[in-house]
Design a protein around this motif. Structure first.
Motif, mmCIF file in Angstrom:
data_model
loop_
_atom_site.group_PDB
_atom_site.id
_atom_site.type_symbol
_atom_site.label_atom_id
_atom_site.label_comp_id
_atom_site.label_asym_id
_atom_site.label_seq_id
_atom_site.Cartn_x
_atom_site.Cartn_y
_atom_site.Cartn_z
ATOM 1 N N GLU A 114 -27.423 40.965 -35.845
ATOM 2 C CA GLU A 114 -28.460 41.250 -36.822
ATOM 3 C C GLU A 114 -29.610 40.280 -36.553
ATOM 4 O O GLU A 114 -29.407 39.078 -36.467
ATOM 5 N N ILE A 115 -30.805 40.836 -36.431
ATOM 6 C CA ILE A 115 -32.001 40.026 -36.209
ATOM 7 C C ILE A 115 -32.939 40.304 -37.372
ATOM 8 O O ILE A 115 -33.174 41.458 -37.713
ATOM 9 N N LEU A 135 -33.193 44.305 -37.939
ATOM 10 C CA LEU A 135 -32.711 45.186 -36.881
ATOM 11 C C LEU A 135 -31.264 44.847 -36.579
ATOM 12 O O LEU A 135 -30.880 43.672 -36.575
ATOM 13 N N PHE A 136 -30.468 45.874 -36.332
ATOM 14 C CA PHE A 136 -29.091 45.687 -35.890
ATOM 15 C C PHE A 136 -29.012 46.133 -34.434
ATOM 16 O O PHE A 136 -29.611 47.142 -34.056
ATOM 17 N N TRP A 137 -28.263 45.380 -33.642
ATOM 18 C CA TRP A 137 -28.160 45.633 -32.215
ATOM 19 C C TRP A 137 -26.689 45.755 -31.856
ATOM 20 O O TRP A 137 -25.948 44.784 -31.907
ATOM 21 N N ASP A 138 -26.256 46.956 -31.503
ATOM 22 C CA ASP A 138 -24.884 47.202 -31.054
ATOM 23 C C ASP A 138 -24.863 46.999 -29.547
ATOM 24 O O ASP A 138 -25.319 47.855 -28.794
ATOM 25 N N GLN A 139 -24.340 45.871 -29.112
ATOM 26 C CA GLN A 139 -24.373 45.535 -27.687
ATOM 27 C C GLN A 139 -23.345 46.307 -26.875
ATOM 28 O O GLN A 139 -23.507 46.459 -25.667
ATOM 29 N N LYS A 140 -22.289 46.819 -27.514
ATOM 30 C CA LYS A 140 -21.320 47.659 -26.798
ATOM 31 C C LYS A 140 -21.939 49.000 -26.440
ATOM 32 O O LYS A 140 -21.748 49.510 -25.354
#
Length: 189
Positions: A114-115, A135-140
């Motif tokens: 979460e940024i 912003l949410f970042w799903d790295q998978k």
């Protein structure tokens, strides 16, 4: 006699000192549990600059003024309380995407980050930019999403709205509840 008494006292002091040193040992688990109970990080760093490599090739660079490691928690995470900047690098060695924000949490188990606060993502090659407050970042899945207000700027248009989903490089995206002028061709509709 005086020499013998002095020797006995020195021996007693030495034995007590050695016993004290050996009695003050804690296991790593005990230290981690203590820090977790006090809500303290297991590690911290100032002015970090981390380069990530895959098969000898640099894939990303991360900069942050402050970093806390909470891997001692049940759901471990990393915290960047004073902001973060991540630059991904493409296979040609050129900066591909820059991600920055005022605060970030990166959860180890889920690989979702979460940024928050002045979040800006720039795709350097496509000249697109996403601006939002959270912003949410799903790295998978290599995926960004937000339900917050956003501004998405392309060379052709500026789109404002609430709710945005995108691939990591901002090439495939879905904008929700939008306003603004958008140029499109008949085949895109």
């Amino acid at each position: 006699m005086l020499k013998s008494t002095k020797h006995i006292y020195n021996s007693i002091a030495t034995i007590c000192l050695v016993a004290m040193f050996f009695s003050c040992t804690n296991s790593k688990k005990e230290v981690r549990d203590f820090l977790a109970d006090k809500n303290l990080p297991v590690g911290s760093a100032v002015n970090i600059y981390h380069v990530h490599k895959d098969s000898g090739r640099i894939t990303s660079k991360t900069k942050a003024p402050v970093f806390y490691d909470y891997s001692n928690k049940k759901h471990s995470y990393k915290e960047f309380p004073k902001g973060i900047e991540i630059v991904t690098i493409n296979k040609s060695g050129i900066d591909s995407t820059t991600i920055s924000g005022n605060y970030a949490l990166a959860y180890d188990d889920t690989k979702v980050s979460e940024i928050r606060g002045n979040v800006v993502i720039i795709n350097h090659s496509k000249q697109t930019k996403l601006e939002t407050n959270q912003l949410f970042w799903d790295q998978k899945e290599h995926y960004f999403f937000t339900e917050d207000g956003f501004r998405f700027t392309t060379p052709e248009s500026v789109i404002n709205g609430f709710g945005f989903e995108s691939s990591e490089d901002l090439t495939k995206w879905i904008a929700k509840d939008i306003t603004g002028d958008i140029e499109t061709t008949q085949k895109d509709i």
